[in-house]
Design a protein around this motif. Structure first.
Motif, PDB file in Angstrom:
ATOM      1  N   VAL A   1      20.238 -58.167 -48.716  1.00 33.34           N
ATOM      2  CA  VAL A   1      20.704 -57.489 -49.923  1.00 33.34           C
ATOM      3  C   VAL A   1      22.052 -56.824 -49.681  1.00 33.34           C
ATOM      4  O   VAL A   1      22.958 -56.907 -50.519  1.00 33.34           O
ATOM      5  N   ALA A   2      22.192 -56.153 -48.558  1.00 35.22           N
ATOM      6  CA  ALA A   2      23.438 -55.436 -48.277  1.00 35.22           C
ATOM      7  C   ALA A   2      24.623 -56.399 -48.242  1.00 35.22           C
ATOM      8  O   ALA A   2      25.703 -56.094 -48.773  1.00 35.22           O
ATOM      9  N   VAL A   3      24.416 -57.550 -47.634  1.00 35.38           N
ATOM     10  CA  VAL A   3      25.502 -58.542 -47.553  1.00 35.38           C
ATOM     11  C   VAL A   3      25.819 -59.070 -48.955  1.00 35.38           C
ATOM     12  O   VAL A   3      26.981 -59.168 -49.354  1.00 35.38           O
TER      13      VAL A   3
ATOM     14  N   LYS B   1      28.459 -57.776 -62.271  1.00 29.98           N
ATOM     15  CA  LYS B   1      28.186 -56.338 -62.404  1.00 29.98           C
ATOM     16  C   LYS B   1      26.679 -56.094 -62.459  1.00 29.98           C
ATOM     17  O   LYS B   1      26.154 -55.161 -61.835  1.00 29.98           O
ATOM     18  N   ALA B   2      25.983 -56.950 -63.269  1.00 32.36           N
ATOM     19  CA  ALA B   2      24.534 -56.812 -63.353  1.00 32.36           C
ATOM     20  C   ALA B   2      23.897 -57.029 -61.989  1.00 32.36           C
ATOM     21  O   ALA B   2      22.948 -56.326 -61.604  1.00 32.36           O
ATOM     22  N   GLU B   3      24.434 -58.008 -61.254  1.00 29.59           N
ATOM     23  CA  GLU B   3      23.898 -58.266 -59.918  1.00 29.59           C
ATOM     24  C   GLU B   3      24.175 -57.087 -58.993  1.00 29.59           C
ATOM     25  O   GLU B   3      23.302 -56.673 -58.212  1.00 29.59           O
ATOM     26  N   VAL B   4      25.377 -56.526 -59.086  1.00 30.83           N
ATOM     27  CA  VAL B   4      25.713 -55.351 -58.269  1.00 30.83           C
ATOM     28  C   VAL B   4      24.775 -54.200 -58.610  1.00 30.83           C
ATOM     29  O   VAL B   4      24.247 -53.518 -57.715  1.00 30.83           O
ATOM     30  N   ASP B   5      24.553 -53.969 -59.904  1.00 27.95           N
ATOM     31  CA  ASP B   5      23.672 -52.880 -60.319  1.00 27.95           C
ATOM     32  C   ASP B   5      22.253 -53.103 -59.810  1.00 27.95           C
ATOM     33  O   ASP B   5      21.598 -52.168 -59.319  1.00 27.95           O
ATOM     34  N   ALA B   6      21.776 -54.358 -59.958  1.00 24.75           N
ATOM     35  CA  ALA B   6      20.414 -54.646 -59.521  1.00 24.75           C
ATOM     36  C   ALA B   6      20.273 -54.489 -58.016  1.00 24.75           C
ATOM     37  O   ALA B   6      19.295 -53.907 -57.526  1.00 24.75           O
ATOM     38  N   LEU B   7      21.254 -55.016 -57.282  1.00 25.45           N
ATOM     39  CA  LEU B   7      21.183 -54.911 -55.822  1.00 25.45           C
ATOM     40  C   LEU B   7      21.327 -53.454 -55.372  1.00 25.45           C
ATOM     41  O   LEU B   7      20.660 -53.018 -54.418  1.00 25.45           O
ATOM     42  N   SER B   8      22.190 -52.706 -56.054  1.00 28.58           N
ATOM     43  CA  SER B   8      22.349 -51.286 -55.706  1.00 28.58           C
ATOM     44  C   SER B   8      21.049 -50.536 -55.955  1.00 28.58           C
ATOM     45  O   SER B   8      20.623 -49.706 -55.123  1.00 28.58           O
TER      46      SER B   8
ATOM     47  N   ALA C   1      28.973 -59.390 -53.812  1.00 30.76           N
ATOM     48  CA  ALA C   1      28.961 -59.291 -55.272  1.00 30.76           C
ATOM     49  C   ALA C   1      29.990 -58.280 -55.757  1.00 30.76           C
ATOM     50  O   ALA C   1      30.654 -58.488 -56.777  1.00 30.76           O
ATOM     51  N   LYS C   2      30.140 -57.136 -55.037  1.00 34.39           N
ATOM     52  CA  LYS C   2      31.137 -56.139 -55.417  1.00 34.39           C
ATOM     53  C   LYS C   2      32.544 -56.721 -55.352  1.00 34.39           C
ATOM     54  O   LYS C   2      33.348 -56.540 -56.276  1.00 34.39           O
ATOM     55  N   LYS C   3      32.819 -57.422 -54.261  1.00 32.99           N
ATOM     56  CA  LYS C   3      34.151 -58.017 -54.118  1.00 32.99           C
ATOM     57  C   LYS C   3      34.388 -59.076 -55.195  1.00 32.99           C
ATOM     58  O   LYS C   3      35.460 -59.127 -55.815  1.00 32.99           O
ATOM     59  N   ALA C   4      33.372 -59.900 -55.412  1.00 30.32           N
ATOM     60  CA  ALA C   4      33.510 -60.944 -56.432  1.00 30.32           C
ATOM     61  C   ALA C   4      33.643 -60.336 -57.825  1.00 30.32           C
ATOM     62  O   ALA C   4      34.379 -60.856 -58.671  1.00 30.32           O
TER      63      ALA C   4
END
Length: 793
Positions: free
Chosen positions: A473-475, A763-770, A480-483
């Motif tokens: 998840v961290a990776v 963004k949704a993926e970043v939010d979900a992973l966060s 995802a943040k960079k993308a």
């Protein structure tokens, strides 16, 4: 022939009652005893009521009720007595005749007092003797069985993972062959069997939505339940242990596990009602377990090699299994009795799949074929040469299509009749698994190297690749943040390029709106003008019809006048002809009278000669004189005859002439009478002809006026139509101009929309992973693989 099979294995029970125990004696004995036991009460009932069919020699249905141990063992369908649970003891149901087959067959049930004793005996723990200890049936730890009415498509939203961890349990797993894959029947969800973990992807946008740990070993089998709520995972460690674990699709939690195999489970499936799980593997056995308590219900021993394929029919009636030695068997799902032994493949069975109606079974084999079997008589109705070198998998779609994978590195789809529909681009290695997504618009397939592709069924194009070993998840969060930053920057850049194109689109839209408004006005006017043509057109048509009628009338009047004038002329001519006729008759009469007078005179003039000749004959003295006088008399007599005939003829002619005069006078007198009526008719016809001509002239004038009015209305309508055509052309031009502006804008907007959607998805993926990072327990989900009922059995 399909039939709903019963759970009880009794085929005959309780025949003739020889030496039956009286109800009153049984009642007395029950009252005297403190416990109901097999030895004291029940064995006598079984012996007298059941012994004829269920004894050690006959044991119909595999059931022997002669001894306690044999009765407790049950029959060919399994146990018939559940200690402490009379309601779930099938023996009690058949002797009460509330279940099939009713016993004794074709006769009344045994006395209620004896049934009550058997019920008390089971309820008391089914004791063998008064000194036995009750072995009451253990209550289920959990109940997973569904109501039969709820089977199939779920009533609400199909199950999708919600808040399930996506943290890999084995994040450093190497790429390996994908030998297990499943697609939810109702939700856009695909499960992939990785190394000690199940990876769940959403098939619409290929997003990782869950990782289910399976620390027990390698995953060999994945099956969604028929309603999509449960994912059954089968596997283990080769030569050591195997089992099947059921996961709740929504929560990702373990629901139950069954099986305690001494080798890995290679194939597993859960029944449509969630009450049973069937397992197969290297033991060559097919075992069926109860999901409520994990107990073994029955096992089938027919296979001679490793069991490689297991699947319940969608209606839950049958169970199909296949092995490495081309064995393919269909069983009664509720009893484990053999239903069909299907012979036709010449190599190992690799997969089985049921058509949705449960009437057709598909089987794939290393012999390269896929066969379709009907369940009426167990015959092969189709053999498909699917893949050279061997078929690895086969799956039915809901609409009867098939998808297959094989050693030729290909994945193919087939229509319901077994005709090839599409062949996808080959893999780089053996194609091992292929399934349809829930809407059957896509195929997910994998090969020996671990590559997993999502393929579009419509055009065969590859849409995406799915990772069997996703990053931690961290990776993924960092990536995802960079993308997301890159995607947002790209979207912002494209948005700026879009701004200058908005004005032409707005101007084109305004021009189109004006042209459409003008068209509406012109259309209204054109409709009005077109409507105004109808009345003069009808009037002109009426005048044309009247003019035609008047012409016809005038023509008839003219013909009548000509006929009347002809009749008048004929009457007048007849008068003249009658006068002429009378004159001619009078002249003929006068002529005939003169002829009579002349004939009479000639005859009178000749009479003396007759007299002289007669006298000479009288005076003749000699024969010569007599002869001469006779000749002269004959001559004169002949002449006299001629003159007499002439006189007669003249008299006849005179009579005829007199008759003709009378007739001519009659005709002359009658002829003037016809002249007056003919003259009257001629005068009347003349008046009618004149009136008809005047009517024709008048209607001709009215017709000309109507024609002019119609021409004027038609001209006005044409002018309106020309204006309408011009207005429509203006709308077409405005529409084309707007379409061109829209196209230019769309060409720029499409990349923007894609970039925006990508940025939003990231963004949704970043939010979900966060959020997942925040709620993850210390050590991660992989540290707590067993949760839920029976997880630590």
């Amino acid at each position: 022939m399909r039939r709903k099979l019963i759970g009880a294995g009794l085929t005959a029970i309780l025949t003739a009652a020889i030496g039956a125990m009286s109800a009153s004696a049984a009642d007395d004995k029950a009252k005297a005893a403190t416990k109901v036991t097999f030895a004291d009460q029940v064995s006598g009932i079984f012996r007298s009521r059941c012994g004829a069919c269920h004894n050690p020699d006959k044991a119909k249905g595999g059931l022997n009720l002669d001894s306690f141990s044999a009765a407790m063992q049950g029959g060919g369908s399994g146990k018939v007595i559940e200690p402490g649970d009379p309601d779930n003891s099938s023996l009690l149901g058949v002797i009460m005749q509330t279940e099939e087959p009713k016993m004794p067959p074709n006769s009344a049930k045994i006395p209620d007092a004896e049934i009550d004793l058997i019920r008390q005996w089971i309820a008391g723990g089914a004791l063998e003797t008064s000194g036995s200890v009750a072995a009451v049936k253990a209550k289920p730890k959990a109940e997973f069985k569904l109501d039969p009415a709820s089977l199939g498509k779920p009533a609400g939203e199909p199950a999708m993972p919600v808040g399930v961890s996506t943290e890999p349990s084995t994040p450093q797993a190497r790429q390996a062959a994908v030998v297990a894959m499943a697609a939810s029947p109702w939700a856009p969800l695909v499960a992939l069997g990785g190394h000690k973990q199940v990876v769940l992807y959403r098939s619409t946008d290929f997003l990782l939505v869950g990782v289910l740990p399976f620390p027990e070993g390698t995953i060999h089998s994945l099956r969604f339940s028929r309603n999509g709520d449960i994912l059954l995972v089968g596997g283990g460690r080769g030569g050591q242990a195997g089992l099947a674990v059921a996961f709740n699709v929504k929560t990702g939690q373990r629901m139950f596990e069954v099986g305690k195999e001494y080798d890995a489970v290679l194939a597993a499936d859960i029944s449509p009602d969630h009450s049973m799980v069937a397992l197969g593997g290297p033991s060559k056995m097919v075992r069926v377990y109860n999901t409520a308590d994990g107990n073994l219900l029955f096992e089938m021993k027919k296979h001679t090699e490793w069991v490689t394929a297991v699947e319940f029919s969608p209606d839950g009636v049958l169970l199909a299994t296949g092995d490495r030695n081309n064995g393919l068997v269909v069983w009664e799902a509720q009893t484990g009795r053999e239903y069909f032994d299907l012979r036709g493949h010449s190599a190992a069975i690799t997969d089985v799949s049921w058509r949705l109606d449960s009437n057709v079974l598909a089987s794939s084999s290393e012999d390269g074929s896929v066969k379709l079997w009907e369940m009426e008589n167990g015959n092969a109705i189709k053999s498909i040469a699917a893949h050279g070198g061997g078929v690895a998998s086969v799956r039915f779609a809901k609409d009867g299509r098939l998808v297959t994978s094989g050693r030729d590195q290909r994945v193919r789809t087939w229509d319901p009749n077994g005709n090839k529909q599409r062949e996808f681009d080959p893999f780089n290695d053996l194609a091992l698994e292929a399934v349809f997504t829930q809407d059957e618009s896509r195929v997910v397939a994998a090969d020996w190297s671990g590559e997993v592709r999502v393929l579009n069924v419509a055009d065969g194009k590859k849409l995406a690749n799915l990772a069997i070993n996703p990053a931690p998840v961290a990776v993924r969060l960092d990536l995802a943040k960079k993308a997301a930053i890159v995607a947002r920057a790209e979207a912002d850049s494209l948005a700026k390029q879009l701004e200058p194109l908005q004005a032409p689109v707005a101007a084109a839209a305004a021009a189109l709106a004006k042209a459409q408004g003008d068209l509406a006005v012109v259309e209204k006017s054109a409709a009005s003008q077109q409507g105004a043509v109808a009345a003069p057109q009808q009037a002109a048509q009426a005048k044309h019809a009247a003019w035609n009628d008047a012409n016809a009338m005038a023509q008839a009047a003219a013909e009548l006048l000509n006929r009347a004038r002809g009749e008048q002329a004929a009457a007048e001519k007849a008068v003249a002809e009658a006068a002429a006729g009378e004159k001619a008759a009078a002249e003929a009469l006068a002529s005939s009278r003169l002829a009579v007078e002349k004939a009479l005179a000639d005859k009178l003039a000749h009479d003396p000669a007759i007299v002289a000749a007669a006298n000479a004959l009288k005076a003749a003295k000699t024969p010569e004189e007599t002869a001469k006088a006779t000749g002269e008399l004959t001559k004169q007599a002949a002449r006299a005859g001629e003159l007499a005939a002439a006189l007669s003829a003249a008299g006849t002619r005179q009579a005829e002439a007199q008759a003709a005069v009378v007739r001519a006078a009659t005709v002359k007198a009658a002829a003037p009478a016809a002249v007056a009526p003919a003259q009257l008719r001629a005068r009347a016809a003349t008046l009618g002809d004149q009136s008809a001509r005047e009517l024709v002239a008048r209607i001709a004038q009215e017709k000309a006026a109507a024609d002019k009015a119609l021409a004027d209305a038609a001209a006005a309508a044409k002018t309106a139509a020309d204006s309408l055509a011009a207005a429509k052309k203006a709308v077409e031009n405005a529409t084309a101009a707007k379409a061109a502006a829209d196209k230019t804008l769309a060409e720029k907007r499409a990349p923007l929309d894609a970039a925006t959607a990508r940025a939003q998805a990231l963004k949704a993926e970043v939010d979900a992973l966060s959020a997942e990072v925040q709620r993850a327990p210390k050590g991660g989900l992989a540290a707590t693989p067993a949760a839920g009922p029976q997880a630590n059995r």
